[in-house]
Design an enzyme around this catalytic site. Structure first.
Site: not given
Ligand code: PDD
Length: 283
Positions: A32, A102, A146, A178, A202
């Protein structure tokens, strides 16, 4: 007005439906982006599209659209919503595959979801610095992608909230990675420091923008590891993200950061950030 786009259809977000066999729902198998919209325009759109392409490549999913097609669609979404200050959410999953397996399905059309939702205007006078707590970063080793599977980020954030903090600063092997949905910066003796890009965090668009602004304005900035001790002794700490821009931190683990208020370097960078937005909006 909040709106959604799901696989070619425009509808109210609460009316949008995906199959129980969508791999995003069943496996968290999707990626996303969240993009900021100011005055009806998408800020740092190009950078978000580059990261979108990178995330898709890393999970071995071919982009269902070219960058130009994404731009047209995303701009159209903002226009349709009529929102001026908003967050644009874009999600691409591997699509619907049954029976559950999977193994990646062949020739499946990815699911594309876009939502536009109103965001509050960030008024700098009303910024209340965050109180943070450090936590061990037990997430998987690819925080640079992400992905929609954010279970660990959610657990860590809610642990911090339950303990009376606003959020957590994550440490992997004693070094800052982070926060649960933002990047971390500190300032020590006038030098701005943020962890270098790696597989463990990220590569935030706001982070990159701020690093560039600091450099082009002659501020001292280093991208290097930050130890827990350095974090706890820093003169200033702040976080960055699309939703929060840059947000000051007043205390870490109950110890005040500086005098507990947003520091001078944060203020300088915030001014530069707001100016860069205005320049973009006037262009
Ligand atoms: N979060 N690190 C993590 C784990 C994040 O989830 C985010 C963004 C960032 C900052 O990235 P950027 O500056 O590109 O927004 C760093 C988004 C906004 C979210 O999940 O809502």
């Amino acid at each position: 007005m909040a709106i959604a786009y799901l696989n070619g259809e425009w509808l109210a977000p609460e009316k949008a439906r995906v199959s129980v066999f969508d791999r995003g729902f069943m496996f968290g198998d999707g990626i996303y982006e969240v993009m900021p919209v100011y005055e009806g325009r998408i800020f740092t759109l190009e950078q978000h599209l580059v990261r979108l392409g990178r995330s898709l490549g890393e999970i071995r999913l071919r982009s269902p659209m070219s960058d130009d097609e994404w731009k047209i669609l995303l701009t159209h979404a903002i226009e349709k919503s009529g929102e001026q200050t908003a967050l644009l959410y874009l999600q691409v999953t591997r699509g619907i595959a049954s029976p559950r397996s999977h193994e990646y399905p062949q020739d499946v059309t990815p699911t594309v979801l876009i939502t536009v939702t109103q965001a509050p205007q960030l008024l700098r006078d009303s910024v209340v610095p965050y109180r943070m707590v450090t936590k061990r970063d037990f997430r998987w080793g690819r925080g640079d992608i992400k992905v929609v599977s954010l279970i660990a980020n959610g657990l860590l954030k809610n642990e911090a909230l339950d303990e009376g903090y606003d959020d957590a600063i994550l440490l992997r092997d004693g070094e800052v990675t982070e926060s649960t949905s933002s990047n971390v910066f500190i300032a020590v003796n006038g030098v701005i420091i943020t962890p270098p890009k790696s597989h463990f965090l990220l590569h935030g668009i706001t982070r990159d923008h701020l690093v560039e602004l600091a450099r082009s304005n002659g501020l001292a900035i280093e991208e290097r590891a930050i130890s827990e001790a350095e974090l706890l002794g820093a003169d200033e700490v702040w976080i960055t993200s699309t939703g929060h821009e840059l947000w000051p931190v007043s205390e870490v683990n109950g110890r005040p950061v500086g005098n507990g208020e947003a520091g001078v370097i944060w203020q300088t960078l915030d001014r530069l950030f707001q100016e860069s937005k205005s320049t973009y909006l006037r262009s």
